[in-house]
Design a protein around this motif. Sequence first.
Motif, PDB file in Angstrom:
ATOM      1  N   GLU A 228       0.835  -1.208   0.000  1.00 20.60           N
ATOM      2  CA  GLU A 228       0.000   0.000   0.000  1.00 20.60           C
ATOM      3  C   GLU A 228       0.871   1.260   0.000  1.00 20.60           C
ATOM      4  OE1 GLU A 228      -2.759  -0.426   3.239  1.00 20.60           O
ATOM      5  OE2 GLU A 228      -4.033  -1.791   2.085  1.00 20.60           O
ATOM      6  N   ILE A 229       1.904   1.213  -0.857  1.00 18.65           N
ATOM      7  CA  ILE A 229       2.779   2.366  -1.062  1.00 18.65           C
ATOM      8  C   ILE A 229       2.593   2.855  -2.494  1.00 18.65           C
ATOM      9  CG2 ILE A 229       5.162   3.179  -1.243  1.00 18.65           C
ATOM     10  CD1 ILE A 229       5.951   1.084   0.826  1.00 18.65           C
ATOM     11  N   LYS A 230       2.243   4.124  -2.646  1.00 21.40           N
ATOM     12  CA  LYS A 230       2.258   4.732  -3.970  1.00 21.40           C
ATOM     13  C   LYS A 230       3.461   5.671  -4.032  1.00 21.40           C
ATOM     14  CE  LYS A 230       0.016   7.748  -7.294  1.00 21.40           C
ATOM     15  NZ  LYS A 230      -1.062   8.714  -7.584  1.00 21.40           N
ATOM     16  N   PRO A 231       4.466   5.352  -4.869  1.00 20.38           N
ATOM     17  CA  PRO A 231       5.625   6.243  -4.981  1.00 20.38           C
ATOM     18  C   PRO A 231       5.187   7.651  -5.399  1.00 20.38           C
ATOM     19  CG  PRO A 231       6.058   4.139  -6.056  1.00 20.38           C
ATOM     20  CD  PRO A 231       4.600   4.160  -5.735  1.00 20.38           C
ATOM     21  N   THR A 232       5.965   8.642  -4.987  1.00 21.97           N
ATOM     22  CA  THR A 232       5.660  10.009  -5.392  1.00 21.97           C
ATOM     23  C   THR A 232       6.237  10.315  -6.774  1.00 21.97           C
ATOM     24  OG1 THR A 232       7.604  10.745  -4.133  1.00 21.97           O
ATOM     25  CG2 THR A 232       5.469  10.867  -3.031  1.00 21.97           C
ATOM     26  N   SER A 233       7.271   9.569  -7.168  1.00 22.43           N
ATOM     27  CA  SER A 233       7.830   9.671  -8.514  1.00 22.43           C
ATOM     28  C   SER A 233       8.519   8.346  -8.827  1.00 22.43           C
ATOM     29  CB  SER A 233       8.835  10.823  -8.625  1.00 22.43           C
ATOM     30  OG  SER A 233       9.980  10.573  -7.830  1.00 22.43           O
ATOM     31  N   THR A 281      31.440   2.325  -8.554  1.00 23.02           N
ATOM     32  CA  THR A 281      30.430   3.376  -8.363  1.00 23.02           C
ATOM     33  C   THR A 281      30.121   4.078  -9.675  1.00 23.02           C
ATOM     34  OG1 THR A 281      31.072   3.754  -6.065  1.00 23.02           O
ATOM     35  CG2 THR A 281      29.892   5.528  -7.161  1.00 23.02           C
ATOM     36  N   VAL A 282      31.145   4.365 -10.471  1.00 29.49           N
ATOM     37  CA  VAL A 282      30.932   5.003 -11.774  1.00 29.49           C
ATOM     38  C   VAL A 282      30.122   4.090 -12.687  1.00 29.49           C
ATOM     39  CG1 VAL A 282      32.073   5.868 -13.860  1.00 29.49           C
ATOM     40  CG2 VAL A 282      32.991   6.444 -11.616  1.00 29.49           C
ATOM     41  N   CYS A 283      30.374   2.785 -12.618  1.00 27.99           N
ATOM     42  CA  CYS A 283      29.599   1.830 -13.421  1.00 27.99           C
ATOM     43  C   CYS A 283      28.121   1.887 -13.050  1.00 27.99           C
ATOM     44  CB  CYS A 283      30.127   0.407 -13.221  1.00 27.99           C
ATOM     45  SG  CYS A 283      31.801   0.152 -13.857  1.00 27.99           S
ATOM     46  N   ALA A 284      27.827   2.006 -11.765  1.00 23.02           N
ATOM     47  CA  ALA A 284      26.436   2.084 -11.304  1.00 23.02           C
ATOM     48  C   ALA A 284      25.809   3.419 -11.680  1.00 23.02           C
ATOM     49  CB  ALA A 284      26.368   1.870  -9.797  1.00 23.02           C
ATOM     50  N   LEU A 285      26.571   4.492 -11.549  1.00 21.44           N
ATOM     51  CA  LEU A 285      26.046   5.829 -11.817  1.00 21.44           C
ATOM     52  C   LEU A 285      25.822   6.088 -13.303  1.00 21.44           C
ATOM     53  CD1 LEU A 285      28.191   8.055  -9.414  1.00 21.44           C
ATOM     54  CD2 LEU A 285      25.747   7.551  -9.207  1.00 21.44           C
ATOM     55  N   SER A 286      26.703   5.555 -14.144  1.00 21.08           N
ATOM     56  CA  SER A 286      26.691   5.945 -15.554  1.00 21.08           C
ATOM     57  C   SER A 286      26.509   4.794 -16.532  1.00 21.08           C
ATOM     58  CB  SER A 286      28.006   6.679 -15.887  1.00 21.08           C
ATOM     59  OG  SER A 286      28.175   7.803 -15.064  1.00 21.08           O
ATOM     60  N   GLY A 287      26.509   3.551 -16.039  1.00 20.20           N
ATOM     61  CA  GLY A 287      26.497   2.399 -16.943  1.00 20.20           C
ATOM     62  C   GLY A 287      25.195   2.198 -17.693  1.00 20.20           C
ATOM     63  N   GLY A 288      24.081   2.161 -16.981  1.00 15.44           N
ATOM     64  CA  GLY A 288      22.780   1.963 -17.625  1.00 15.44           C
ATOM     65  C   GLY A 288      22.443   0.516 -17.907  1.00 15.44           C
ATOM     66  N   GLU A 289      21.264   0.325 -18.475  1.00 12.93           N
ATOM     67  CA  GLU A 289      20.710  -0.968 -18.885  1.00 12.93           C
ATOM     68  C   GLU A 289      20.450  -1.939 -17.737  1.00 12.93           C
ATOM     69  OE1 GLU A 289      21.006  -2.175 -23.223  1.00 12.93           O
ATOM     70  OE2 GLU A 289      23.080  -2.250 -22.535  1.00 12.93           O
ATOM     71  N   ASP A 290      20.350  -1.427 -16.516  1.00 12.69           N
ATOM     72  CA  ASP A 290      20.013  -2.308 -15.391  1.00 12.69           C
ATOM     73  C   ASP A 290      18.511  -2.580 -15.324  1.00 12.69           C
ATOM     74  OD1 ASP A 290      22.602  -2.732 -14.086  1.00 12.69           O
ATOM     75  OD2 ASP A 290      22.557  -0.581 -13.711  1.00 12.69           O
ATOM     76  N   TYR A 291      17.704  -1.643 -15.801  1.00 13.00           N
ATOM     77  CA  TYR A 291      16.232  -1.759 -15.815  1.00 13.00           C
ATOM     78  C   TYR A 291      15.648  -2.044 -14.437  1.00 13.00           C
ATOM     79  CZ  TYR A 291      17.087  -1.362 -20.702  1.00 13.00           C
ATOM     80  OH  TYR A 291      17.529  -0.887 -21.913  1.00 13.00           O
ATOM     81  N   GLU A 292      16.317  -1.516 -13.414  1.00 14.04           N
ATOM     82  CA  GLU A 292      15.725  -1.504 -12.086  1.00 14.04           C
ATOM     83  C   GLU A 292      14.791  -0.295 -11.991  1.00 14.04           C
ATOM     84  OE1 GLU A 292      15.934  -3.848 -10.001  1.00 14.04           O
ATOM     85  OE2 GLU A 292      17.632  -4.991 -10.789  1.00 14.04           O
ATOM     86  N   LEU A 293      13.989  -0.239 -10.932  1.00 15.33           N
ATOM     87  CA  LEU A 293      13.086   0.898 -10.737  1.00 15.33           C
ATOM     88  C   LEU A 293      13.647   1.829  -9.667  1.00 15.33           C
ATOM     89  CD1 LEU A 293       9.561  -0.785 -10.939  1.00 15.33           C
ATOM     90  CD2 LEU A 293      10.740   0.569 -12.689  1.00 15.33           C
ATOM     91  N   LEU A 294      13.760   3.098 -10.018  1.00 13.46           N
ATOM     92  CA  LEU A 294      14.180   4.149  -9.099  1.00 13.46           C
ATOM     93  C   LEU A 294      12.931   4.949  -8.745  1.00 13.46           C
ATOM     94  CD1 LEU A 294      16.552   5.958  -7.868  1.00 13.46           C
ATOM     95  CD2 LEU A 294      16.309   7.296  -9.972  1.00 13.46           C
ATOM     96  N   PHE A 295      12.688   5.139  -7.457  1.00 17.22           N
ATOM     97  CA  PHE A 295      11.453   5.828  -7.069  1.00 17.22           C
ATOM     98  C   PHE A 295      11.619   6.561  -5.750  1.00 17.22           C
ATOM     99  CE2 PHE A 295      11.338   1.432  -5.709  1.00 17.22           C
ATOM    100  CZ  PHE A 295      10.844   1.460  -4.407  1.00 17.22           C
ATOM    101  N   THR A 296      10.711   7.472  -5.487  1.00 17.73           N
ATOM    102  CA  THR A 296      10.709   8.198  -4.220  1.00 17.73           C
ATOM    103  C   THR A 296       9.430   7.868  -3.463  1.00 17.73           C
ATOM    104  OG1 THR A 296       9.752  10.142  -5.343  1.00 17.73           O
ATOM    105  CG2 THR A 296      12.141  10.100  -5.051  1.00 17.73           C
ATOM    106  N   ILE A 297       9.549   7.839  -2.129  1.00 21.46           N
ATOM    107  CA  ILE A 297       8.386   7.585  -1.281  1.00 21.46           C
ATOM    108  C   ILE A 297       8.364   8.609  -0.145  1.00 21.46           C
ATOM    109  CG2 ILE A 297       8.374   5.094  -1.781  1.00 21.46           C
ATOM    110  CD1 ILE A 297       9.577   4.710   1.085  1.00 21.46           C
TER     111      ILE A 297
END
Length: 346
Positions: A228-233, A281-297
């Motif tokens: 019952e969490i709706k992300p804000t973005s 860290t640079v690989c995570a920040l700039s690599g891409g193609e992970d297709y995970e979801l980034l969201f705010t709550i």
Amino acid sequence: MFENKERTDISELGEFGLIKHLTDTFKIRHESSIKGIGDDAAVLNFNNKEVLVSTDLLLEGIHFDLAYVPLIHLGYKAIQVNLSDIYAMNGIATQVTVSIGLSSKFPLEAVEEIYKGVELACNKFNIDLIGGDTSASKQGLVISVTSIGYAEKSDVVYRNGAGEGDLLCVSGDLGGAYVGMQILEREKLIFLENPNIQPDLEGKDYIIERQLKPEGRRDIVDLLAQMEIKPTSMIDVSDGLASEILHICQQSEKGCNLYEEKIPIDPMTYETARELGLDPTVCALSGGEDYELLFTIKQEDYPKLKNDVDITIIGHITDKNSGCKMISKSNVVHELKAQGWNAFKL
């Protein structure tokens, strides 16, 4: 490249015969799919839901390299990257169309491999293939996928809703797809120099799969609904974590603090990046193609997901004037910059 002693020229089937041949085994699962393949247009009915539509274009030599991408994986990935956009709106994907441009080097058997991958993805994620097109191409292989889905109006999440104090969350782990691609590129160069040397991918299964066979995070959409969490973005991580955070901050007119030590990086990704002389860290920040979801709550929703091992709190949203910052492991504050994928930088 595809090699097979059996080689059927596509021209023997013609366009409509090819489409029928490739799509005969696909099943219609959703009541919203009134009419799929077989007429001039598909007919859909979503019964007053908000309809979500996204399109992606994949070009040989730009988005994929057939020297190391199996065609079945390419078909699967083409669907996955598109479904991810629907999930990033907090929606449920239900249909896709698939259009392919083919050069003369592709026999029927090669195209069948691509559609096997498409079908695997459709079966796994409960998707109806409802249309598409085929054409000759002088520029190599071209794949265009349109995904369609739905959500209740009250459930749709945009990029522009992040509020000051909201927590910045990400699913899964990051950087694996980029590091996996570096391994594949390395082995390709070694092979080109000496075709007798077999690729050395031992022990790298996870990051290779992150690149060749990513998985859209429909499960996170379902999990958030259960909590019952709706992300804000929300946005999916296709172009690198930094780029996606900046998209949310820019569209929400906010700043952020991202904590380097909180960024989830799998041990294999970390160790392999180090082996290759890369900063994980640079690989995570700039690599891409992970297709995970980034969201705010909102902060009050934190207790609902604090024990979930597949979601990590990596920072928080600040006011616009504070800017977008990353606090390093040594507590040094850096300006967050996007250096990830640029679709027009060749």
